[in-house]
Motif scaffolding. Structure first.
Motif, PDB file in Angstrom:
ATOM      1  N   LEU A 133       1.125  -1.330   0.124  1.00 56.14           N
ATOM      2  CA  LEU A 133       0.066  -0.027   0.071  1.00 56.14           C
ATOM      3  C   LEU A 133       0.779   1.305  -0.045  1.00 56.14           C
ATOM      4  CD1 LEU A 133      -2.792  -0.969   2.485  1.00 56.14           C
ATOM      5  CD2 LEU A 133      -3.089  -0.928  -0.287  1.00 56.14           C
ATOM      6  N   GLY A 191      -3.644   0.184  -5.305  1.00 53.31           N
ATOM      7  CA  GLY A 191      -3.434   0.687  -3.781  1.00 53.31           C
ATOM      8  C   GLY A 191      -4.704   1.014  -3.173  1.00 53.31           C
ATOM      9  N   LEU A 234      -6.871  -0.700  -0.369  1.00 49.49           N
ATOM     10  CA  LEU A 234      -7.101   0.018   0.844  1.00 49.49           C
ATOM     11  C   LEU A 234      -8.555  -0.095   1.237  1.00 49.49           C
ATOM     12  CD1 LEU A 234      -5.893   1.888   3.024  1.00 49.49           C
ATOM     13  CD2 LEU A 234      -6.516   3.757   1.442  1.00 49.49           C
TER      14      LEU A 234
END
Length: 221
Positions: free
Chosen positions: A171, A196, A200
């Motif tokens: 991330l 990412g 997330l």
């Protein structure tokens, strides 16, 4: 930024020349990891985590430490992060005996497979359309950004709480490496930013207690 786009791609040219034919081995290893997904066995899990660990180790030592550091001193910090991720991946298989990667009829599987396909197939095509030609290009499995996208895709196919310690570095790199999409004119790295953000969303949703229903595809006999 202490280097230009020309310097950035020149590093990839030298790196790809130095490690050939490791690129071919990385592609075959990636295909092996994907082929293991339907099995959902202990051996399949160990194979997938080992493939990812080797990819991150090559990126950390081969790319960041031995090549990217020539133009960017911060690359040695990146190298340490990638080697740490390689260690965590290598340890995750033996450490978490219940860990399994599995395909299911759900949003996480769709997102994971889409990211895997993007990393392996679409990423190089977008780069080629942008005028980036081998060897001055990031290559699947041996370059940080496509490797991270591939990793996020696979992690989405595992129980999120079983791989929670494997999320921070990918991330973080999605933000760091994703900056190349704008700053260095690497449009294929917009996929890294998307990976990412996707990861997330699922991680935060799981942390907040939201469980995505999983209807797993039966394992191969």
């Amino acid at each position: 930024m202490p280097f230009s786009a020309e310097d950035f791609f020149a590093v990839f040219a030298r790196y790809n020349a130095a490690i050939w034919p490791l690129q071919v081995a990385a592609c075959l290893a990636g295909a092996l990891a994907v082929a293991c997904l339907p099995a959902r066995s202990r051996l399949a899990t160990l194979t997938i985590t080992l493939v990812l660990a080797l990819m991150w180790a090559v990126n950390g030592v081969g790319y960041h430490w031995l090549h990217f550091a020539d133009i960017n001193p911060v690359a040695r910090v990146f190298a340490a992060l990638f080697v740490l991720q390689a260690f965590l991946l290598a340890a995750s298989g033996p450490r978490c005996r219940k860990l399994r990667f599995a395909l299911a009829a759900d949003a996480r599987t769709v997102a994971g497979l889409a990211l895997i396909g993007y990393a392996a197939v679409v990423y190089p095509l977008v780069g080629r359309m942008a005028g980036h030609t081998y060897p001055a290009v990031p290559v699947f499995g041996v370059a940080p950004c496509p490797t991270t996208i591939f990793t996020v895709g696979l992690l989405l196919l595992a129980p999120l709480r079983d791989v929670r310690w494997l999320w921070p570095v990918p991330l973080a790199w999605s933000g760091i490496g994703g900056s190349a999409a704008v700053l260095l004119d690497v449009p294929q790295d917009f996929g890294l930013i998307a990976a990412g953000l996707c990861g997330l969303v699922f991680v935060v949703a799981d942390w907040r207690g939201f469980r995505f229903a999983r209807h797993e595809v039966p394992a191969k006999p």
